[in-house]
Design a protein around this motif. Structure first.
Motif, PDB file in Angstrom:
ATOM      1  N   LYS A 121       0.799  -1.308   0.002  1.00 22.79           N
ATOM      2  CA  LYS A 121      -0.094   0.070   0.113  1.00 22.79           C
ATOM      3  C   LYS A 121       0.997   1.235   0.085  1.00 22.79           C
ATOM      4  CE  LYS A 121      -4.070  -2.103   0.233  1.00 22.79           C
ATOM      5  NZ  LYS A 121      -3.100  -3.283  -0.378  1.00 22.79           N
ATOM      6  N   ILE A 122       0.342   2.282  -0.643  1.00 21.12           N
ATOM      7  CA  ILE A 122       1.198   3.596  -0.582  1.00 21.12           C
ATOM      8  C   ILE A 122       1.438   4.118   0.792  1.00 21.12           C
ATOM      9  CG2 ILE A 122       0.968   5.957  -1.362  1.00 21.12           C
ATOM     10  CD1 ILE A 122      -0.858   5.122  -3.832  1.00 21.12           C
ATOM     11  N   GLU A 123       0.628   3.978   1.595  1.00 19.77           N
ATOM     12  CA  GLU A 123       0.691   4.430   3.056  1.00 19.77           C
ATOM     13  C   GLU A 123       1.864   3.605   3.710  1.00 19.77           C
ATOM     14  OE1 GLU A 123      -3.023   2.435   3.179  1.00 19.77           O
ATOM     15  OE2 GLU A 123      -2.691   3.685   1.125  1.00 19.77           O
ATOM     16  N   GLN A 124       1.867   2.512   3.521  1.00 23.88           N
ATOM     17  CA  GLN A 124       2.958   1.510   4.070  1.00 23.88           C
ATOM     18  C   GLN A 124       4.327   2.269   3.539  1.00 23.88           C
ATOM     19  OE1 GLN A 124       1.493  -2.273   2.632  1.00 23.88           O
ATOM     20  NE2 GLN A 124       1.887  -2.674   4.481  1.00 23.88           N
ATOM     21  N   VAL A 125       4.538   2.496   2.128  1.00 21.17           N
ATOM     22  CA  VAL A 125       5.616   2.912   1.706  1.00 21.17           C
ATOM     23  C   VAL A 125       6.011   4.292   1.971  1.00 21.17           C
ATOM     24  CG1 VAL A 125       6.781   3.829  -0.538  1.00 21.17           C
ATOM     25  CG2 VAL A 125       5.396   1.728  -0.475  1.00 21.17           C
ATOM     26  N   ALA A 126       4.741   5.176   2.422  1.00 19.66           N
ATOM     27  CA  ALA A 126       5.026   6.390   2.756  1.00 19.66           C
ATOM     28  C   ALA A 126       5.731   6.527   4.182  1.00 19.66           C
ATOM     29  CB  ALA A 126       3.546   7.077   2.835  1.00 19.66           C
ATOM     30  N   ALA A 127       5.440   5.690   4.952  1.00 16.19           N
ATOM     31  CA  ALA A 127       5.991   5.624   6.454  1.00 16.19           C
ATOM     32  C   ALA A 127       7.276   5.231   6.301  1.00 16.19           C
ATOM     33  CB  ALA A 127       5.130   4.459   7.172  1.00 16.19           C
ATOM     34  N   ARG A 128       7.837   4.218   5.456  1.00 16.96           N
ATOM     35  CA  ARG A 128       9.090   4.006   5.164  1.00 16.96           C
ATOM     36  C   ARG A 128       9.929   5.155   4.374  1.00 16.96           C
ATOM     37  NH1 ARG A 128      10.537  -0.935   6.845  1.00 16.96           N
ATOM     38  NH2 ARG A 128      12.521  -0.135   6.606  1.00 16.96           N
ATOM     39  N   LEU A 129       9.396   6.049   3.661  1.00 21.13           N
ATOM     40  CA  LEU A 129      10.157   7.033   3.187  1.00 21.13           C
ATOM     41  C   LEU A 129      10.263   8.326   3.764  1.00 21.13           C
ATOM     42  CD1 LEU A 129       8.971   6.571  -0.672  1.00 21.13           C
ATOM     43  CD2 LEU A 129      11.063   5.716   0.507  1.00 21.13           C
ATOM     44  N   ALA A 130       9.334   8.433   5.017  1.00 18.72           N
ATOM     45  CA  ALA A 130       9.333   9.703   5.998  1.00 18.72           C
ATOM     46  C   ALA A 130      10.564  10.426   5.735  1.00 18.72           C
ATOM     47  CB  ALA A 130       9.057   9.419   7.241  1.00 18.72           C
ATOM     48  N   ASP A 131      11.754   9.955   5.697  1.00 20.06           N
ATOM     49  CA  ASP A 131      13.104  10.743   5.831  1.00 20.06           C
ATOM     50  C   ASP A 131      13.531  11.156   4.731  1.00 20.06           C
ATOM     51  OD1 ASP A 131      13.290  10.224   8.489  1.00 20.06           O
ATOM     52  OD2 ASP A 131      14.324   8.419   8.379  1.00 20.06           O
ATOM     53  N   SER A 132      12.887  10.868   3.623  1.00 15.09           N
ATOM     54  CA  SER A 132      13.115  11.284   2.201  1.00 15.09           C
ATOM     55  C   SER A 132      12.502  12.364   1.493  1.00 15.09           C
ATOM     56  CB  SER A 132      13.375  10.201   1.161  1.00 15.09           C
ATOM     57  OG  SER A 132      13.384  10.661  -0.132  1.00 15.09           O
ATOM     58  N   GLU A 133      13.008  13.447   1.386  1.00 12.47           N
ATOM     59  CA  GLU A 133      12.000  14.487   0.811  1.00 12.47           C
ATOM     60  C   GLU A 133      11.435  14.104  -0.494  1.00 12.47           C
ATOM     61  OE1 GLU A 133      10.782  17.330   2.075  1.00 12.47           O
ATOM     62  OE2 GLU A 133      11.824  16.701   3.897  1.00 12.47           O
ATOM     63  N   THR A 134      12.484  13.520  -1.281  1.00 11.86           N
ATOM     64  CA  THR A 134      11.916  12.997  -2.895  1.00 11.86           C
ATOM     65  C   THR A 134      10.926  12.221  -2.679  1.00 11.86           C
ATOM     66  OG1 THR A 134      14.187  13.692  -3.420  1.00 11.86           O
ATOM     67  CG2 THR A 134      13.084  12.201  -4.799  1.00 11.86           C
ATOM     68  N   GLY A 135      11.253  11.120  -1.747  1.00  5.73           N
ATOM     69  CA  GLY A 135      10.234   9.926  -1.539  1.00  5.73           C
ATOM     70  C   GLY A 135       8.903  10.744  -0.958  1.00  5.73           C
ATOM     71  N   LYS A 136       8.849  11.553  -0.201  1.00  2.00           N
ATOM     72  CA  LYS A 136       7.686  12.300   0.328  1.00  2.00           C
ATOM     73  C   LYS A 136       6.792  12.812  -1.076  1.00  2.00           C
ATOM     74  CE  LYS A 136       7.791  14.557   4.147  1.00  2.00           C
ATOM     75  NZ  LYS A 136       8.747  15.166   5.267  1.00  2.00           N
ATOM     76  N   ALA A 137       7.623  13.570  -1.831  1.00  2.00           N
ATOM     77  CA  ALA A 137       7.047  14.287  -2.961  1.00  2.00           C
ATOM     78  C   ALA A 137       6.200  13.305  -3.863  1.00  2.00           C
ATOM     79  CB  ALA A 137       7.910  15.164  -3.426  1.00  2.00           C
ATOM     80  N   GLY A 138       7.042  12.098  -4.118  1.00  2.62           N
ATOM     81  CA  GLY A 138       6.332  11.091  -4.794  1.00  2.62           C
ATOM     82  C   GLY A 138       5.119  10.683  -4.428  1.00  2.62           C
ATOM     83  N   VAL A 139       5.223  10.540  -2.917  1.00  2.00           N
ATOM     84  CA  VAL A 139       3.954   9.680  -2.291  1.00  2.00           C
ATOM     85  C   VAL A 139       2.726  10.814  -2.395  1.00  2.00           C
ATOM     86  CG1 VAL A 139       2.901   9.144   0.066  1.00  2.00           C
ATOM     87  CG2 VAL A 139       5.214   8.246  -0.703  1.00  2.00           C
ATOM     88  N   GLU A 140       3.036  12.023  -2.204  1.00  2.00           N
ATOM     89  CA  GLU A 140       2.215  13.059  -2.228  1.00  2.00           C
ATOM     90  C   GLU A 140       1.377  13.198  -3.755  1.00  2.00           C
ATOM     91  OE1 GLU A 140       2.781  17.633  -1.714  1.00  2.00           O
ATOM     92  OE2 GLU A 140       3.557  16.713  -0.066  1.00  2.00           O
ATOM     93  N   ASP A 141       2.291  13.051  -5.002  1.00  2.00           N
ATOM     94  CA  ASP A 141       1.876  13.141  -5.950  1.00  2.00           C
ATOM     95  C   ASP A 141       0.863  11.767  -6.170  1.00  2.00           C
ATOM     96  OD1 ASP A 141       3.129  14.985  -7.126  1.00  2.00           O
ATOM     97  OD2 ASP A 141       4.161  14.150  -8.501  1.00  2.00           O
TER      98      ASP A 141
END
Lengths: 459, 459
Positions: free
Chosen positions: A251-271
């Motif tokens: 799930k996207i939320e699971q990945v979002a939790a793992r990517l919390a420390d990456s600005e790029t990753g967070k921007a991707g999740v937001e998109d």
């Protein structure tokens, strides 16, 4: 001229009438959808200058380009003494300046740059043309095949991502394909993943490896990365993230939790969240859409969403793909133009639809009425009726030769013509026509207006 | 990757949306007519093996073939010592096995022979595809251009000739071209002419020369033939026959009288009379048809009727041609199959229609409605209406970015979109939509059903 047994180049195909009817059904479904969504048609030349094509598809792609021999006495300007020592790869640039297009994306980028002062941004174009690759032919892989691309450039609005997703739904609805999955990922999520395992500088190796997860499994992906020098720590984190990919998918939320420390990753999740929200406005049912963290499609120019469409439970799965790019035209001197593109592979869709027997039978009827005649006295009457049918918009033909009725009926059968009109002397006298329904075999004498309404009612 | 200023190969063209709309109008007019007349679609590969293509178009044609460089290390099997002494024409067969098709006729003949056991005769096929010729590019002459062919093989019925003539009439009616001439001649009449001037063994020289009559005049034709060794007697008879060609053209009866001593010539005249009689059954008006004794089209494979279509009073005249052939497939090992073919040149028709401003304006409208939005609260409403319009079969799009209205209206104007829908907060509250007519500039608030009916009524 000696007689020879002709053949066609390997990896190419003739498309006879029956195949054309099916192919046109697919082409029309895609073309109509693109037009419905406001895309405009574009066509580019089959040949491009080699400096436009080379360096865009990686080294492997360059080798798959079909190159065209220069015209005339192409050796005349070459030093003959060098020829005896040269190798193919050195000779090629001297004797070939043009190549056949490898895809529709690079020609489109070239077009946008060359015509940047004429086109209105955002520019929505579709392009349905063949492309050529000197690949080893095999089942489902041809040297000449069609791509059906739609691109929107000059905007980074995520509405475009949602429109592409809506288009895929509409095309599949028109084709009658029900069981399919639109896999979606985001380049920034992948980059975020690279970041949290401290492998930002090795993104490409990482993406190429995890793209294979479905085919080779997690263990082999990890050992491939190990052999490429990824640290044990990196692989341990990666294993933990990818392991979560069960039957239901990650799930996207699971990945979002793992990517919390990456600005790029967070921007991707937001998109991704915004794309899903917009898709929900476009569509009632989002069950075909699947977030797939391992989707990379091996294309380095994607900078945002990455898409792939698979038909489930068939041999050939992937029938299309695309994604957002931020700098497609940069290589031709026009940087900073964001866009998104998607491409349907008609040849693969054809194979899928054949396997699922989804082609509607009505598509195979092209001529509706065959006129026959028995002698010169009935011929003129037959021709007059023929032209009247055609003027009414009915596809009709006349059997050109005076042959036995059996042969003419056989012709109608083989060509899938549903009605045969028989005009004999008696019919001529009574101003009636013999109308034979080829599927029931029934024949009855009717006047012209009855004939027209029966034929028109047949769909 | 360094940035380069991209270009396209000389003699090739990009077709942007506006040109595509016009081209598609021509393609659709031709395709619909072919289908209406019972022709079925065929497509063959862009590449053919060179042994299929060479030797079919004369020496000059062979030189105009685009040849494709063999893939991989194509020099590996060539003796390097020979390379320093070789010339282009000797090297080419060693490094190239495939070429781009030069026309659609030879690939069609190849198809018929390869699929002779699957197709039903008479076989009526149409084929609309590009062809390539390494010709010197000039106005109206391109290196990549489309041909639109229709052929009927497997019958020698003259009904086919009449059908081709009827097709030309119908296509021109659809295109709106009114002032045109269908020139027609017969190979057997030409052969009869050669016979009566005792030059049966020099038919080719004769036909090539008189084909130029319109361009260079009778005197130059005669002196060309004199230089080729035609006797004074022959030329005197020829002069007498051709001199009759006044403003009204030479009549078939006049020629018939001159050819009375030639069996071949008489057979040609008989065919011509029958073709004209049949054409009279198909058509009310035969005024576009003109017998032209000098028409030869330089193609040696025609054995019966020869046809050419010219649009009158425009720069580029000839927009199509064809004829009957008795042995097209013989070179591929299938002798004795008679057929007739005709080809429209789309690129020339395009230029003619542009010159005569015949393209209908309605063809240039592709998107009918542009949806706009001002903020996120109205966006969802806009998308919902957008999808509803599309489901009703209306081509519609949404401006993807939140920009000023002026920019959105400008976009609609440039793209020729006739209606813009404006959804503001007030509209949202009252369940009404602002519908702006782009040609009048008028905007009014309407409910959804009114909006749909206004948009639907606009053609």
């Amino acid at each position: 001229m000696s007689s020879l047994k002709p053949s066609i180049p390997k990896g190419t195909r003739d498309f006879g009438p029956e195949q054309m009817a099916k192919r046109n059904f697919i082409f029309n479904s895609i073309r109509n959808t693109y037009t419905r969504y406001g895309f405009l048609p574009l066509e580019t030349p089959s040949m491009e200058n080699l400096d436009v094509l080379t360096g865009k598809y990686g080294e492997e792609g360059d080798q798959l380009l079909f190159k065209i021999l220069n015209s005339g006495d192409y050796l005349s300007k070459i030093d003959r003494n060098l020829l005896s020592e040269t190798f193919s790869q050195n000779l090629t640039p001297l004797i070939s300046e043009k190549g056949l297009r490898y895809d529709l994306t690079v020609p489109f980028a070239r077009f946008v740059v060359m015509h940047q002062n004429e086109i209105t941004l955002p520019f929505k174009r579709y392009q349905i043309q063949p492309v050529w690759r000197a690949d080893r032919p095999q089942k489902g892989r041809y040297r000449e095949f069609y791509q059906c691309d739609a691109d929107i450039v000059g905007t980074d609005s995520l509405i475009c991502e949602a429109e592409i997703i809506a288009i895929i739904h509409e095309v599949f609805k028109k084709l009658g394909i029900e069981d399919y999955t639109i896999n979606i990922n985001h380049r920034k999520i992948l980059s975020g993943l690279a970041e949290i395992i401290d492998s930002k500088d090795r993104e490409n190796d990482l993406f190429v490896a995890i793209d294979k997860l479905d085919k080779i499994g997690l263990d082999k992906v990890l050992s491939e990365l190990e052999s490429k020098g990824f640290s044990t720590e990196s692989l341990s984190v990666l294993k933990d993230v990818l392991n979560k990919k069960g039957n239901e998918g990650l799930k996207i939320e699971q990945v979002a939790a793992r990517l919390a420390d990456s600005e790029t990753g967070k921007a991707g999740v937001e998109d991704m969240n915004e794309i899903m929200a917009l898709a929900g406005t476009y569509l009632d049912d989002l069950s075909h859409i699947n977030f797939d963290l391992t989707l990379a499609r091996g294309l380095t120019y994607y900078t945002g969403a990455i898409l792939e469409v698979k038909v489930n439970n068939v041999k050939i799965g992937s029938v299309g793909g695309g994604g957002r790019y931020d700098n497609l035209t940069g290589v031709f001197g026009l940087p900073g133009l964001s866009g998104i593109g998607f491409s349907f592979g008609v040849d693969r869709l054809y194979d899928v639809m054949d396997e699922l027997t989804l082609f509607p039978e009505s598509q195979q009827v092209t001529t509706k009425v065959l006129l026959t005649y028995f002698d010169h006295s009935t011929r003129a009457t037959a021709i007059k009726l023929l032209q009247e049918l055609r003027q009414q918009g009915i596809n009709a033909e006349i059997y050109p030769d005076l042959v036995k009725m059996k042969k003419q009926l056989n012709y109608a059968n083989k060509k899938n013509i549903p009605f045969v009109v028989v005009i004999g002397e008696e019919e001529l006298k009574n101003q009636r026509y013999g109308l034979k329904n080829m599927s029931t075999g029934e024949q009855k004498a009717v006047d012209k207006s009855t004939l027209l309404s029966i034929v028109n009612e047949h769909n």
